[in-house]
Design an enzyme around this catalytic site. Structure first.
Site, PDB file in Angstrom:
ATOM      1  CB  THR A  44      32.026 117.835   2.400  1.00 23.05           C
ATOM      2  OG1 THR A  44      32.197 117.705   3.809  1.00 23.05           O
ATOM      3  CG2 THR A  44      31.897 119.284   2.017  1.00 23.05           C
TER       4      THR A  44
ATOM      5  NE  ARG B 255      39.399 101.250  -0.635  1.00 25.39           N
ATOM      6  CZ  ARG B 255      40.089 102.384  -0.752  1.00 25.39           C
ATOM      7  NH1 ARG B 255      39.953 103.128  -1.824  1.00 25.39           N
ATOM      8  NH2 ARG B 255      40.893 102.766   0.214  1.00 25.39           N
TER       9      ARG B 255
ATOM     10  CD  GLN C  22      44.357  99.355  -0.104  1.00 22.27           C
ATOM     11  OE1 GLN C  22      45.438  99.734   0.355  1.00 22.27           O
ATOM     12  NE2 GLN C  22      43.765  98.246   0.302  1.00 22.27           N
TER      13      GLN C  22
ATOM     14  CB  SER D 262      26.032 114.275   3.420  1.00 29.26           C
ATOM     15  OG  SER D 262      27.402 114.152   3.678  1.00 29.26           O
ATOM     16  CB  SER D 263      27.198 110.649   7.898  1.00 32.98           C
ATOM     17  OG  SER D 263      27.203 111.868   8.549  1.00 32.98           O
TER      18      SER D 263
ATOM     19  CB  THR E 163      28.971 121.828   7.062  1.00 34.61           C
ATOM     20  OG1 THR E 163      29.368 120.575   7.585  1.00 34.61           O
ATOM     21  CG2 THR E 163      29.591 122.935   7.876  1.00 34.61           C
TER      22      THR E 163
HETATM   23  N1  ASP Z   1      29.031 115.987   8.238  1.00 34.89           N
HETATM   24  C1  ASP Z   1      28.812 117.008   7.258  1.00 34.89           C
HETATM   25  C2  ASP Z   1      27.988 116.407   6.136  1.00 34.89           C
HETATM   26  O1  ASP Z   1      28.535 115.717   5.316  1.00 34.89           O
HETATM   27  C3  ASP Z   1      30.099 117.542   6.752  1.00 34.89           C
HETATM   28  C4  ASP Z   1      29.976 118.636   5.728  1.00 34.89           C
HETATM   29  O2  ASP Z   1      28.943 119.020   5.272  1.00 34.89           O
HETATM   30  O3  ASP Z   1      31.026 119.172   5.361  1.00 34.89           O
HETATM   31  O4  ASP Z   1      26.807 116.618   6.074  1.00 34.89           O
END
Ligand code: ASP
Length: 349
Positions: free
Chosen positions: A94, A253, A285, A63-64, A18
């Site tokens: 994140t 878990r 968990q 980052s997904s 992001t």
């Molecule tokens: N979908 C974003 C990522 O992980 C979320 C972020 O950066 O906060 O790349």
């Protein structure tokens, strides 16, 4: 208080996330954008007077889309530039930041320079962005030194900086999709508190008792799985997951202090899996606390079935540690031995 190396050379590795995103005019969704856009939005950086270079993923990613091949790429960028820089700042989304931080902590053997991972909840171009402050603070932390005659880097490990706190990377979890304080180590103290100043908690910092050349251990083995138990989990679903082709390790878990159903079908399926050679690690968990698998009858049954206690390790650290250990070509019994050992501060044993 903080002491800086005012001439610090820092390498920024921009992977995406992001922090560097902009809105796609056609769809209205956020998409990763290039490094120049990001840096143009932080003119204050020049005031730091550090020598800053950068490397960027092409293209930068959400980052997904992070994966073990890209972890190799980040680790290689650090290794190739290790001697030329005092510290490294990795800009990262994140969503999978805690996985990347954990993976890098295992891969970067003998690390004794700072690798500070940060990102933001709002893009750097937005008026209320948290990205500008996170980036600047991450750079300052990467340049921070001990207050000694011959100063050493204050941080000598992989850490996540977000808003008010610095956390050990392999102890961190993304806790909020909304708050600026998005990360937390639920089972380990903060490494630093960021307010008017940056206050390091020196007792909590990772320091190796020796100096050896950085040794990057590449190659994660992805023949692993995470199985979450829940009331209503069926025998068929459990057995299906345990018989996935090629699976070598499973992070199980469980509830609370490491508890799971006591029904014979459950214990039998787990016992059969461990007897087939699948390494199973018991991780709670609960966000806070850890596995005490001898406390309850139900947890003890898992231990008897051959499931190893993950103590207070996070799921992110557990799965990346398993991928890492199998990726090093270790045998099943060697993997088990390493799983009960803390390699770089990822769990309390
Ligand atoms: N979908 C974003 C990522 O992980 C979320 C972020 O950066 O906060 O790349």
């Amino acid at each position: 208080m903080i002491t800086f190396n005012h001439k610090a050379r820092i390498l920024i590795i921009y992977t995406g996330g992001t922090i560097g995103m902009i809105e796609d005019p056609d769809t209205g969704t956020l998409k990763p954008f290039d490094f120049d856009h990001l840096i143009d939005n932080v003119p204050k950086i020049k005031k730091l007077r550090f020598e800053i270079d950068h490397i960027q993923f092409t293209p930068p990613i959400d980052s997904s889309d992070m994966n073990p091949r890209l972890w190799d790429q980040i680790a290689k960028s650090i290794a190739d530039n290790y001697d030329g820089y005092d510290g490294f700042v990795v800009l990262h989304g994140t969503d999978t930041m805690a996985y990347t931080a954990s993976a890098l902590s295992f891969m970067l053997e003998n690390l004794n320079k700072p690798v500070i991972i940060t990102g933001s909840q709002l893009p750097i171009g937005e008026v209320r962005t948290d990205g500008e402050e996170n980036l600047i603070t991450a750079l300052q932390i990467a340049a921070a030194t001990t207050d000694e005659k011959r100063p050493r880097p204050m941080i000598q490990e992989v850490a996540i900086l977000f808003e008010n706190y610095l956390w050990r990377g392999n102890r961190s979890t993304k806790m909020s999709a909304d708050n600026f304080n998005a990360f937390k180590s639920n089972n380990y103290p903060k490494l630093a508190q960021i307010g008017l100043g940056i206050h390091f908690n020196e007792e909590a910092l990772w320091r190796l008792p020796f100096t050896r050349p950085l040794n990057v251990r590449y190659g994660m083995d992805t023949n692993v799985a995470i199985i979450d138990i829940f009331p209503g989990l069926t025998e068929a679903a459990l057995r299906h997951q345990l018989s996935m082709p090629g699976v070598k390790g499973v992070v199980l878990r469980t509830y609370g202090a490491g508890n799971a159903p006591t029904a014979a079908w459950f214990t039998d399926a787990i016992t059969e899996a461990t007897e087939r050679g699948i390494v199973m690690l018991n991780v709670t968990q609960c966000p806070n606390g850890g596995v005490h698998d001898r406390r309850y009858y139900s947890g003890n049954r898992l231990a008897i079935a051959g499931v190893i206690s993950g103590h207070d390790i996070t799921t992110e650290a557990a799965i990346t540690k398993m991928m890492f250990l199998f990726g090093q070509g270790l045998s099943q019994s060697e993997v088990k031995r390493e799983l009960i050992t803390s390699l770089c501060g990822e769990m309390t044993v």
